[in-house]
Design a protein around this motif. Structure first.
Motif, short mmCIF file in Angstrom:
data_model
loop_
_atom_site.label_atom_id
_atom_site.label_comp_id
_atom_site.label_asym_id
_atom_site.label_seq_id
_atom_site.Cartn_x
_atom_site.Cartn_y
_atom_site.Cartn_z
N ALA A 64 0.84 -1.20 0.00
CA ALA A 64 0.00 0.00 0.00
C ALA A 64 0.87 1.25 0.00
O ALA A 64 0.57 2.24 -0.69
N LEU A 65 1.97 1.22 0.74
CA LEU A 65 2.91 2.34 0.76
C LEU A 65 3.54 2.54 -0.62
O LEU A 65 3.66 3.67 -1.10
N TRP A 66 3.90 1.44 -1.26
CA TRP A 66 4.47 1.52 -2.60
C TRP A 66 3.45 2.14 -3.58
O TRP A 66 3.80 3.03 -4.36
N HIS A 67 2.20 1.68 -3.51
CA HIS A 67 1.16 2.25 -4.39
C HIS A 67 0.96 3.74 -4.11
O HIS A 67 0.83 4.53 -5.05
N ALA A 68 0.94 4.11 -2.83
CA ALA A 68 0.76 5.52 -2.48
C ALA A 68 1.93 6.36 -2.98
O ALA A 68 1.74 7.49 -3.44
N SER A 69 3.13 5.81 -2.90
CA SER A 69 4.30 6.57 -3.37
C SER A 69 4.24 6.75 -4.89
O SER A 69 4.56 7.83 -5.40
N ARG A 70 3.81 5.73 -5.59
CA ARG A 70 3.68 5.86 -7.05
C ARG A 70 2.59 6.87 -7.43
O ARG A 70 2.76 7.65 -8.36
N GLU A 71 1.48 6.85 -6.71
CA GLU A 71 0.40 7.80 -6.99
C GLU A 71 0.87 9.23 -6.71
O GLU A 71 0.60 10.14 -7.48
N TYR A 72 1.59 9.42 -5.62
CA TYR A 72 2.13 10.75 -5.33
C TYR A 72 3.07 11.19 -6.45
O TYR A 72 2.99 12.33 -6.93
N GLN A 73 3.95 10.31 -6.88
CA GLN A 73 4.89 10.66 -7.95
C GLN A 73 4.14 11.04 -9.23
O GLN A 73 4.51 12.00 -9.91
N ARG A 74 3.08 10.31 -9.54
CA ARG A 74 2.28 10.58 -10.74
C ARG A 74 1.61 11.95 -10.63
O ARG A 74 1.66 12.75 -11.57
N ARG A 75 1.01 12.22 -9.49
CA ARG A 75 0.33 13.51 -9.29
C ARG A 75 1.32 14.67 -9.28
O ARG A 75 1.06 15.73 -9.86
N HIS A 76 2.46 14.46 -8.65
CA HIS A 76 3.47 15.51 -8.59
C HIS A 76 4.00 15.82 -9.99
O HIS A 76 4.14 16.99 -10.36
N ALA A 77 4.24 14.79 -10.77
CA ALA A 77 4.72 15.00 -12.14
C ALA A 77 3.66 15.73 -12.97
O ALA A 77 3.99 16.60 -13.78
#
Length: 162
Positions: free
Chosen positions: A99-112
């Motif tokens: 879940a942490l990995w998924h949240a980090s990827r979603e944050y990276q996607r939104r930030h980009a």
């Protein structure tokens, strides 16, 4: 004085021999990167609410960028480590780490997405474009909050983490 040629067994040797331990170690590192990323973005947000010097803002942005890069790198390292490893279901940390990995990827996607939109609309923008930018910023803030929650949930499964 000649150096001994024998090698001592260390904790890292044990981790290298156990794929599940490698995944757990990388999940722990991802957790620490997520916590630091959230901390630096919180700090930066507080700076921008004040009238501090522009130079401090520049350095806060650089720290945030470094933390974002660290989160991305450690997220990729976790993904690589988990590619062929599936810990037993009894491992409570495993689901929280994913879940942490998924949240980090979603944050990276939104930030980009925010960065790309900001660069595209840097000069002129219509009210509709401003609304789109506001929506992107809100989605990025939401993904940062989700990252914070996922990190806290993971930490609860690994109380020895600080």
């Amino acid at each position: 004085v000649p150096m001994p040629t024998s090698r001592r067994s260390t904790a890292s040797d044990a981790v290298a021999a156990d794929p599940v331990a490698i995944v757990r170690t990388r999940a722990d590192a991802l957790y620490r990167a997520a916590v630091e990323c959230c901390r630096q973005h919180d700090r930066s947000a507080k700076l921008f609410q004040s009238s501090d010097p522009e130079l401090e803002h520049k350095h806060a942005d650089a720290l945030c960028a470094m933390c974002d890069g660290s989160l991305a790198e450690l997220s990729a390292a976790y993904e690589t480590a988990t590619a062929h490893v599936h810990p037993p279901d009894a491992e409570g940390w495993w689901h929280k780490a994913n879940a942490l990995w998924h949240a980090s990827r979603e944050y990276q996607r939104r930030h980009a997405g925010c960065d790309a939109l900001s660069k595209r609309l840097a000069t002129k923008h219509s009210p509709a474009q401003l609304a789109a930018m506001q929506m992107e910023y809100e989605l990025e803030a939401s993904s940062l909050l989700a990252l914070r929650h996922a990190a806290e949930a993971y930490r609860k499964t690994r109380p020895e983490l600080t």
